[in-house]
Write a protein that holds these residues in place. Structure first.
Motif, PDB file in Angstrom:
ATOM      1  N   ARG A   1       2.916  -3.754   5.323  1.00  0.00           N
ATOM      2  CA  ARG A   1       1.751  -4.595   5.097  1.00  0.00           C
ATOM      3  C   ARG A   1       1.980  -5.953   5.769  1.00  0.00           C
ATOM      4  O   ARG A   1       3.071  -6.216   6.288  1.00  0.00           O
ATOM      5  N   ILE A  40      -2.101  -7.070   1.741  1.00  0.00           N
ATOM      6  CA  ILE A  40      -1.948  -5.630   1.470  1.00  0.00           C
ATOM      7  C   ILE A  40      -2.548  -4.772   2.579  1.00  0.00           C
ATOM      8  O   ILE A  40      -2.573  -3.562   2.490  1.00  0.00           O
ATOM      9  N   GLN A  41      -3.045  -5.423   3.633  1.00  0.00           N
ATOM     10  CA  GLN A  41      -3.642  -4.655   4.733  1.00  0.00           C
ATOM     11  C   GLN A  41      -2.540  -4.230   5.718  1.00  0.00           C
ATOM     12  O   GLN A  41      -1.448  -4.772   5.706  1.00  0.00           O
ATOM     13  N   PRO A  42      -2.855  -3.259   6.612  1.00  0.00           N
ATOM     14  CA  PRO A  42      -1.800  -2.671   7.454  1.00  0.00           C
ATOM     15  C   PRO A  42      -1.182  -3.645   8.455  1.00  0.00           C
ATOM     16  O   PRO A  42      -1.832  -4.580   8.916  1.00  0.00           O
ATOM     17  N   GLY A  78      -1.352  -9.914  10.565  1.00  0.00           N
ATOM     18  CA  GLY A  78      -1.826 -10.368   9.252  1.00  0.00           C
ATOM     19  C   GLY A  78      -2.695  -9.340   8.536  1.00  0.00           C
ATOM     20  O   GLY A  78      -3.377  -9.674   7.571  1.00  0.00           O
ATOM     21  N   GLY A 114       0.251   0.610   6.338  1.00  0.00           N
ATOM     22  CA  GLY A 114      -0.825   0.782   5.372  1.00  0.00           C
ATOM     23  C   GLY A 114      -1.907   1.745   5.841  1.00  0.00           C
ATOM     24  O   GLY A 114      -2.437   2.533   5.058  1.00  0.00           O
ATOM     25  N   LEU A 115      -2.199   1.692   7.126  1.00  0.00           N
ATOM     26  CA  LEU A 115      -3.248   2.567   7.653  1.00  0.00           C
ATOM     27  C   LEU A 115      -2.821   4.028   7.558  1.00  0.00           C
ATOM     28  O   LEU A 115      -3.540   4.873   7.027  1.00  0.00           O
ATOM     29  N   PRO A 150       0.789  -1.241   0.000  1.00  0.00           N
ATOM     30  CA  PRO A 150       0.000   0.000   0.000  1.00  0.00           C
ATOM     31  C   PRO A 150       0.821   1.290   0.000  1.00  0.00           C
ATOM     32  O   PRO A 150       0.391   2.271   0.567  1.00  0.00           O
TER      33      PRO A 150
END
Lengths: 353, 228
Positions: free
Chosen positions: A106, A114-116, A332, A170-171, A31
Motif C-alpha cells: 500500500r 490503503i490504496q495500491p 501514494g 493492493g490492486l 489491503p
C-alpha cells in the motif's frame, strides 16, 4: 479443474494451503486482510494452524520458530507491517531457514494509505532487514500467477534455505479474476540435516541460530550463504517478454502495473510504434540477461512503476549505460492509466525519430 | 422486468457481483423516470465499490449516497447518512450491502426500520449468487452464506438473483449450466429467482419461465476500458 472467480488475496491463501503450508502467523492490515481472514476460516478445517499474534513483531518471530522445525510456514502483511517484521526477517535469513512472507503493498511512507503501491521495491530487494543477505522476491501480475508462484515460493525457500517474499500489491490483492488450481505437488526438500524437530535421542542437537561468537565463523557462514545466492542468480531468474523481438522501445514493469503497461503497448502497436514490454517475475534475482536480450533492438527504455522510481535502478544496472532509461510513475496509491503510459511511449517514439 | 419494490437490499457472498448488479439495476430503474437513490452501504471493502460510479450516476440523475471516506485512505467503517431517512424519501432506493455476514452486520442496525417496509411489501432483500465463485459452487455452500447474512442482518431474504459469472470469461453456456444449482437453492430456501443476469458481451441465454437481464459490466480493472 474448472475455473472459478477469486480475489487475489484469497487465491493466494488457498494456494498456500494446497502447497502444504501448515502454519500462518500474522496481524491484520488493509489491503491484505482477506488473506489472513481466509486462512483463519480454512486452516483449522484443513489440518493447519492460524494464529493472530499480538503484533507483527510477535508474528514474524513465531514464523522463525516454526521455520526452525522445518514446518512450511508463512506470514502476510502490508507495507507498514512488513517494516515491523524486518528485524525478524533478517533473523530468519541469518538462521538459514525457509519461510514465505507476503507483502500486499500500500502507499507509504509511514502509515501512508490503503490504496495500491509498489513503493516497497527497494525495501524488498535491497533492505528488508540488517546485514548481508537477500530474499528471493517473486512478483506475480495476475491472480492465476499468484496461485502458480506460491508453491514455487515454498520450494525455492526450502531448496536454498532462505526466506522468500511474494510481493503483491493492493490492486492484485483486491481484484477478482478467473483462476484454476493446478494439481500442486507440494515437493518438500529434505530437512533432516538441520530442522530442530526433536532428536528422539538418536542424533546430535540441531541448533538454529544467527549469533556467531567468532568474527571468522560469521564471515564463513555469510560467504557460504553468498555461494547459494550466486547459484540462485544463475539459475532462478524468471521474466516475461511481450513483443520485444523487434521493439525499439522497451517498457519495463512488474506486478499489476505490467497489466496496465501491456494495454498501453497494445494501443501503441496499433499506432505502428515498435514497442514491447519486459516484466521481471523474480525481482531478486533481477533477470539481467533476459532484459539485455529483450533490449537487443531497443533505442530507449521506459520504467513504469507505482512509485517514484525504484526498479529503474536495477534496470539501469542491468543495462550498464547501454541505453537511455526514463521513468513514468504514480505514487501514494494512485494507479497509472493505460493512456498516461501511452503518452510516455509516444514521447519516446517522437524523440527517437 | 420484475416489478421492483420501493426498496431493494442487495446482499450476498463477496465477489458474487452485488455492486455490478446494483449499478445495472439503478440504470434500468432510472429509465422509468422515478427518482433512484443508490446507497453504498459497503463497510468492509476498501476498493471496487458502488461509489466508483459517482459520475456515471450523476449523468443519469441517480442519487448516490456513500460513506464520506469511501475510496479514501481513511480505513474506518463509518456511515454519515441515515438509511431510515433515505427509505422514507419518494422513489426507488437500492442498498448495496458489503459481502458476507461481516458486511451484513451494519444492515442489522437498520433492521427495525427496513423490516417495517418488508411487512408492507415495499422491500425486497435479494441474494446475488454466483456458482462460479469459489466456496459458493453449490446450492448447499451458497445457502450457508445466505443464512449467515440473514442472521447478521436480522432480516429475511425475499429473492435470488443468479449472477453466475467468470468475469471476462463468462459464457452463455456457463450461465445455463448454473441453473440446476440455482433452482435447487430456490426450492430449498423457498425463495423465487427474481432474474438471471448475463453480461452484455455474451448472447442472452433463453431460460423458460425466468427473466434474463442483460447487464453492462460496470465494475472493471484499471486496464479494461470503462463502459459507464
Amino acid at each position: 479443474m474448472e475455473k472459478v472467480l477469486m480475489k487475489g488475496n484469497e487465491a493466494l491463501a488457498e494456494a498456500a494451503i494446497r502447497a502444504g503450508c501448515k502454519c500462518f502467523f500474522g496481524y491484520p492490515i488493509t489491503p491484505q486482510t482477506e488473506l489472513s481472514e481466509y486462512l483463519s476460516k480454512q486452516m483449522p478445517k484443513r489440518g493447519g494452524v492460524f494464529l493472530q499474534a499480538e503484533s507483527e513483531v510477535a508474528a514474524i518471530n513465531m514464523v522463525l520458530g516454526a521455520a526452525a522445525t522445518g514446518t512450511r510456514v508463512m506470514t502476510s502483511s502490508s507495507s507498514p507491517g512488513v517494516s515491523l517484521k524486518s528485524e525478524g526477517i533478517s533473523y530468519i535469513a541469518g538462521s538459514d531457514v525457509p519461510a514465505l512472507i507476503i507483502n500486499v503493498q500500500r502507499g507509504g511512507p509511514g502509515l501512508g494509505g490503503i490504496q495500491p503501491s509498489q513503493a516497497d521495491y527497494w525495501q524488498a530487494t535491497k533492505g528488508l532487514g540488517h546485514g548481508d543477505f537477500h530474499l528471493i522476491i517473486l512478483a506475480p501480475n495476475s491472480v492465476q500467477e499468484v496461485v502458480n508462484l506460491v508453491s514455487k515460493a515454498f520450494e525455492l525457500g526450502e531448496t536454498y534455505r532462505t526466506p522468500v517474499m511474494l510481493l503483491s500489491d493492493g490492486l492484485l490483492g483486491q481484484m477478482m479474476e478467473p483462476v484454476a488450481f493446478p494439481d500442486i505437488q507440494a515437493n518438500e526438500a529434505d530437512k533432516s540435516g538441520w530442522a530442530a524437530d526433536g532428536t528422539k535421542m538418536a542424533r546430535p542437537h540441531h541448533i538454529v541460530n544467527s549469533l556467531y561468537i567468532e568474527a571468522n565463523d560469521l564471515e564463513e557462514i555469510v560467504r557460504r550463504r553468498y555461494e547459494r545466492y550466486a547459484k540462485i542468480e544463475e539459475t532462478e531468474t524468471m521474466a516475461e517478454c511481450y513483443l520485444t523481438d523487434d521493439a525499439e522501445i522497451v517498457v519495463t514493469a512488474f506486478g499489476a502495473t505490467s497489466r496496465i503497461v501491456k494495454s498501453a503497448v497494445n494501443k501503441a502497436r496499433a499506432e505502428g510504434i515498435k514497442v514491447g514490454m519486459f516484466r521481471p517475475i523474480t525481482l531478486w534475482p533481477f533477470p539481467k540477461k533476459e532484459l539485455n536480450t529483450a533490449c537487443a533492438n531497443a533505442k530507449a527504455v521506459l520504467s513504469v512503476e507505482m512509485s517514484m522510481g525504484q526498479m529503474i535502478d536495477d534496470v539501469k544496472l542491468a543495462l550498464n549505460c547501454k541505453l537511455p532509461v526514463s521513468f513514468y510513475g504514480r505514487t501514494g496509491g494512485v494507479i497509472p492509466t493505460p493512456n498516461e503510459v501511452l503518452d510516455e511511449i509516444r514521447k519516446l517514439n517522437g524523440g527517437a525519430q | 422486468m420484475y416489478p421492483y419494490k420501493k426498496i431493494t437490499v442487495v446482499t450476498g457472498h463477496y465477489g458474487s457481483g452485488k455492486t455490478n448488479y446494483t449499478t445495472a439495476l439503478a440504470l434500468e430503474l432510472a429509465k422509468t423516470g422515478q427518482p433512484v437513490t443508490v446507497a453504498d452501504f459497503d463497510l468492509v471493502n476498501p476498493y471496487f465499490r458502488t461509489a466508483d460510479f459517482k459520475d456515471a450516476f450523476a449523468q443519469r440523475g441517480i442519487t448516490l449516497r456513500a460513506p464520506d471516506y469511501a475510496n479514501t485512505n481513511v480505513d474506518i467503517p463509518s456511515v454519515q447518512f441515515d438509511l431510515g431517512g433515505l427509505a422514507a424519501e419518494p422513489g426507488y432506493l437500492l442498498i448495496d450491502v458489503g459481502g458476507d455476514d461481516d458486511g451484513a452486520v451494519a444492515l442489522g442496525r437498520y433492521a427495525h426500520v427496513l423490516n417495517s417496509y418488508a411487512e408492507t411489501g415495499e422491500l425486497d432483500m435479494l441474494a446475488v449468487v454466483s456458482f462460479r465463485r469459489y466456496l459458493t459452487r453449490t446450492a448447499a455452500e451458497t445457502e450457508q452464506y445466505l443464512r449467515s447474512i440473514e442472521k447478521a442482518s436480522r432480516m429475511r431474504l425475499t429473492g435470488i438473483v443468479n449472477n453466475t459469472n467468470l468475469g471476462p470469461e463468462t459464457t452463455t453456456e456457463m450461465i445455463l449450466e448454473s441453473m440446476p444449482e440455482c433452482l435447487a437453492l430456490s426450492k430449498h430456501m423457498q425463495l423465487p429467482i427474481i432474474c438471471v443476469t448475463a453480461p452484455d458481451f455474451v448472447p442472452a441465454p433463453s431460460i423458460p419461465e425466468h427473466t434474463v437481464m442483460q447487464v453492462p459490466v460496470a465494475v472493471h480493472l484499471p486496464w479494461i476500458p470503462a463502459v459507464l
